[in-house]
Design a protein around this motif. Sequence first.
Motif, PDB file in Angstrom:
ATOM      1  N   ALA A  81       0.842  -1.211   0.000  1.00 19.49           N
ATOM      2  CA  ALA A  81       0.000   0.000   0.000  1.00 19.49           C
ATOM      3  C   ALA A  81       0.871   1.254   0.000  1.00 19.49           C
ATOM      4  CB  ALA A  81      -0.933  -0.006   1.211  1.00 19.49           C
ATOM      5  N   ASP A  87       9.843   3.266   7.342  1.00 15.72           N
ATOM      6  CA  ASP A  87       9.524   1.870   7.671  1.00 15.72           C
ATOM      7  C   ASP A  87      10.459   1.403   8.778  1.00 15.72           C
ATOM      8  OD1 ASP A  87       7.848  -0.503   5.869  1.00 15.72           O
ATOM      9  OD2 ASP A  87       9.146  -1.125   7.529  1.00 15.72           O
ATOM     10  N   CYS A 128       2.718 -14.162   4.636  1.00 17.39           N
ATOM     11  CA  CYS A 128       1.719 -13.964   3.598  1.00 17.39           C
ATOM     12  C   CYS A 128       1.649 -15.257   2.797  1.00 17.39           C
ATOM     13  CB  CYS A 128       2.168 -12.800   2.697  1.00 17.39           C
ATOM     14  SG  CYS A 128       0.981 -12.352   1.413  1.00 17.39           S
ATOM     15  N   ASP A 157       0.800   1.282   7.553  1.00 14.91           N
ATOM     16  CA  ASP A 157       1.675   0.493   8.412  1.00 14.91           C
ATOM     17  C   ASP A 157       1.073  -0.852   8.802  1.00 14.91           C
ATOM     18  OD1 ASP A 157      -0.093   2.165   9.753  1.00 14.91           O
ATOM     19  OD2 ASP A 157       1.161   2.405  11.526  1.00 14.91           O
ATOM     20  N   ALA A 170      -4.535   3.470   4.465  1.00 21.31           N
ATOM     21  CA  ALA A 170      -4.633   2.573   3.307  1.00 21.31           C
ATOM     22  C   ALA A 170      -4.082   1.189   3.643  1.00 21.31           C
ATOM     23  CB  ALA A 170      -3.865   3.161   2.119  1.00 21.31           C
ATOM     24  N   GLY A 222      -5.720  -9.679  -0.187  1.00 21.43           N
ATOM     25  CA  GLY A 222      -5.250  -8.544   0.618  1.00 21.43           C
ATOM     26  C   GLY A 222      -4.342  -7.613  -0.170  1.00 21.43           C
TER      27      GLY A 222
HETATM   28  C1  LIG Z   1      -1.309 -15.492   6.759  1.00 14.29           C
HETATM   29  C2  LIG Z   1      -1.594 -14.480   5.707  1.00 14.29           C
HETATM   30  C3  LIG Z   1      -1.620 -14.870   4.379  1.00 14.29           C
HETATM   31  C4  LIG Z   1      -1.911 -13.943   3.375  1.00 14.29           C
HETATM   32  N1  LIG Z   1      -1.904 -14.350   2.074  1.00 14.29           N
HETATM   33  C5  LIG Z   1      -2.170 -13.466   1.097  1.00 14.29           C
HETATM   34  C6  LIG Z   1      -2.091 -13.847  -0.271  1.00 14.29           C
HETATM   35  O1  LIG Z   1      -1.729 -14.973  -0.613  1.00 14.29           O
HETATM   36  N2  LIG Z   1      -2.402 -12.923  -1.220  1.00 14.29           N
HETATM   37  C7  LIG Z   1      -2.779 -11.646  -0.880  1.00 14.29           C
HETATM   38  O2  LIG Z   1      -3.080 -10.842  -1.777  1.00 14.29           O
HETATM   39  N3  LIG Z   1      -2.817 -11.243   0.415  1.00 14.29           N
HETATM   40  C8  LIG Z   1      -2.506 -12.114   1.398  1.00 14.29           C
HETATM   41  N4  LIG Z   1      -2.495 -11.707   2.703  1.00 14.29           N
HETATM   42  C9  LIG Z   1      -2.779 -10.298   2.997  1.00 14.29           C
HETATM   43  C10 LIG Z   1      -1.565  -9.409   2.682  1.00 14.29           C
HETATM   44  O3  LIG Z   1      -0.423  -9.945   3.305  1.00 14.29           O
HETATM   45  C11 LIG Z   1      -1.835  -7.996   3.186  1.00 14.29           C
HETATM   46  O4  LIG Z   1      -3.134  -7.615   2.822  1.00 14.29           O
HETATM   47  C12 LIG Z   1      -0.829  -7.001   2.631  1.00 14.29           C
HETATM   48  O5  LIG Z   1       0.466  -7.285   3.098  1.00 14.29           O
HETATM   49  C13 LIG Z   1      -1.209  -5.579   3.045  1.00 14.29           C
HETATM   50  O6  LIG Z   1      -0.227  -4.680   2.609  1.00 14.29           O
HETATM   51  P1  LIG Z   1       0.057  -3.340   3.437  1.00 14.29           P
HETATM   52  O7  LIG Z   1       1.013  -2.550   2.624  1.00 14.29           O
HETATM   53  O8  LIG Z   1      -1.209  -2.717   3.851  1.00 14.29           O
HETATM   54  O9  LIG Z   1       0.740  -3.822   4.793  1.00 14.29           O
HETATM   55  P2  LIG Z   1       2.092  -4.634   5.042  1.00 14.29           P
HETATM   56  O10 LIG Z   1       2.439  -5.472   3.904  1.00 14.29           O
HETATM   57  O11 LIG Z   1       1.905  -5.277   6.379  1.00 14.29           O
HETATM   58  O12 LIG Z   1       3.212  -3.510   5.165  1.00 14.29           O
HETATM   59  C14 LIG Z   1       3.229  -2.636   6.260  1.00 14.29           C
HETATM   60  C15 LIG Z   1       4.624  -2.048   6.394  1.00 14.29           C
HETATM   61  O13 LIG Z   1       4.582  -1.133   7.506  1.00 14.29           O
HETATM   62  C16 LIG Z   1       5.753  -1.294   8.281  1.00 14.29           C
HETATM   63  N5  LIG Z   1       5.417  -0.904   9.661  1.00 14.29           N
HETATM   64  C17 LIG Z   1       4.561  -1.497  10.491  1.00 14.29           C
HETATM   65  N6  LIG Z   1       4.512  -0.844  11.675  1.00 14.29           N
HETATM   66  C18 LIG Z   1       5.379   0.188  11.562  1.00 14.29           C
HETATM   67  C19 LIG Z   1       5.779   1.218  12.442  1.00 14.29           C
HETATM   68  N7  LIG Z   1       5.283   1.306  13.681  1.00 14.29           N
HETATM   69  N8  LIG Z   1       6.677   2.116  12.015  1.00 14.29           N
HETATM   70  C20 LIG Z   1       7.184   2.029  10.746  1.00 14.29           C
HETATM   71  N9  LIG Z   1       6.856   1.068   9.880  1.00 14.29           N
HETATM   72  C21 LIG Z   1       5.951   0.161  10.275  1.00 14.29           C
HETATM   73  C22 LIG Z   1       6.100  -2.779   8.162  1.00 14.29           C
HETATM   74  O14 LIG Z   1       7.489  -3.010   8.411  1.00 14.29           O
HETATM   75  C23 LIG Z   1       5.708  -3.065   6.713  1.00 14.29           C
HETATM   76  O15 LIG Z   1       6.799  -2.921   5.843  1.00 14.29           O
HETATM   77  C24 LIG Z   1      -2.183 -12.593   3.722  1.00 14.29           C
HETATM   78  C25 LIG Z   1      -2.125 -12.192   5.060  1.00 14.29           C
HETATM   79  C26 LIG Z   1      -1.833 -13.122   6.045  1.00 14.29           C
HETATM   80  C27 LIG Z   1      -1.775 -12.664   7.477  1.00 14.29           C
END
Ligand SMILES: Cc1cc2nc3c(=O)[nH]c(=O)nc-3n(C[C@H](O)[C@H](O)[C@H](O)COP(=O)(O)OP(=O)(O)OC[C@H]3O[C@@H](n4cnc5c(N)ncnc54)[C@H](O)[C@@H]3O)c2cc1C
Length: 412
Positions: A15, A34, A44, A161, A298, A312
């Motif tokens: 995101a 990050d 994931c 995040d 987001a 996700g």
């Molecule tokens: C078991 C499991 C299986 C899944 N399988 C799939 C799949 O096969 N296909 C699919 O499409 N989706 C899958 N998902 C969902 C997918 O992993 C998430 O929807 C996706 O990673 C969301 O992206 P994001 O950018 O919102 O968050 P994230 O990918 O979690 O990224 C968040 C970022 O924020 C950073 N961060 C967190 N807290 C802080 C902080 N306090 N300060 C600074 N940085 C911070 C982290 O280091 C990370 O880099 C799965 C989820 C799980 C739990």
Amino acid sequence: MVSEADVLIVGAGPAGATAALVLARAGVRVLLLDRARFPRPKLCGDTLNPGALAVLSRLGVLDDVLGAALPLEGMTVTGPGGAAVTGRYGIGMAGAALPRSEFDLLLVRRALAAGASLEEGSNVLGALVDDAAGPLVRGVTVVGPAGRRLEVCAPVTIAADGRRSRIAFGLGLAWHPARPRRWAIGTYFEGVRGVGSVGEMHVRPGHYLGIAPLPGGLANVCLVVPEAMARQRPSTRTRPGSSLGAGAWGAALIDAVIAGDPSLRDRFTGARPLFPPTVLGPLAVDGAPRAPRGLLVAGDAAGFVDPMTGDGMRFALRGGELAAAEALRLLRDGPDAEGRLARMMAREFARKRAFNRALRRLAGSVAAVRISALAGSLRPGLVAWAIRYAGDATGAPGVSRSTTPRAAAPAA
Ligand SMILES: Cc1cc2nc3c(=O)[nH]c(=O)nc-3n(C[C@H](O)[C@H](O)[C@H](O)COP(=O)(O)OP(=O)(O)OC[C@H]3O[C@@H](n4cnc5c(N)ncnc54)[C@H](O)[C@@H]3O)c2cc1C
């Protein structure tokens, strides 16, 4: 400290990196923060569905991703008692599988190449809220790589995040619902037999297990269990990012589930996990529709239903695009449009989220799983449609197979 950035993005996952890429291309000064250093692991299933690939195509990064990923033609869903249905995404539609450490690094690199800046090792503690102004989010408090605590300000902040968003939880914009409460346990295996060109979801009463083929003959294996099973876990933390830790407990549970499942047991004979599993939970996060002015939320930070449907990343990538569009509008018009992004996401995602919630409820009921397995064996077309819908393949603009991903590695 007032940063040079017009937009501060917390979290460089799909995101945040997408929002950064779109904004940087539009000439906006973007600072990504990050806490991790890339490449970093992320629990994931590692599958990108056709809807996610359609967003990547729009972003102009699809060829890079397909060059490194394994193509996926669809999903096989199995139920108790041997019921199994394979749904292909359809002509011109494909998904892909790639370890998150590689996929996320690729997206981050594209954002940096477009002009965004990234501060790794920066742990954001929460949003800086000016209550006198409305409330208005002016930036974040962060502990930087040198351990120094500082405030970073910018006209617009995007919270990307993730599921345990410090910003969204801290402002009461996200919470774990009382139900469902499930935990995920995942690792990589080598030597799993019969993995091919489709993802797999094995739904059983009380739990489900996903298997995704990966480049190099590896398989991503993720088990999702209810709280009752997760309660037996030891409480020690063993890995960053895991709320339960205790890889040995997770490994034993995966082994027990596979050993007790006649349709999986033989396929894992001689297979071995490469790492102690990562354990995460509770998984579900609900989100409030409105954020204070100056803040956009987001990706998973805005709510997470369940990994069962494997969409996700589609939500995160599309949410990143929408957040970037809204950030551009806020930079132009000022921080006046409270809740607009949430409304846009609700409009676009509402039906799919309702579908996911229905599926999640179904998978949580032992009787419903048994009845669905029976119904699936009688009406496989219905299950095949559900697989395409879950994969965002029914309405997604097609990702042509002519942009052919690298050939599937032979099953080990
Ligand atoms: C078991 C499991 C299986 C899944 N399988 C799939 C799949 O096969 N296909 C699919 O499409 N989706 C899958 N998902 C969902 C997918 O992993 C998430 O929807 C996706 O990673 C969301 O992206 P994001 O950018 O919102 O968050 P994230 O990918 O979690 O990224 C968040 C970022 O924020 C950073 N961060 C967190 N807290 C802080 C902080 N306090 N300060 C600074 N940085 C911070 C982290 O280091 C990370 O880099 C799965 C989820 C799980 C739990």
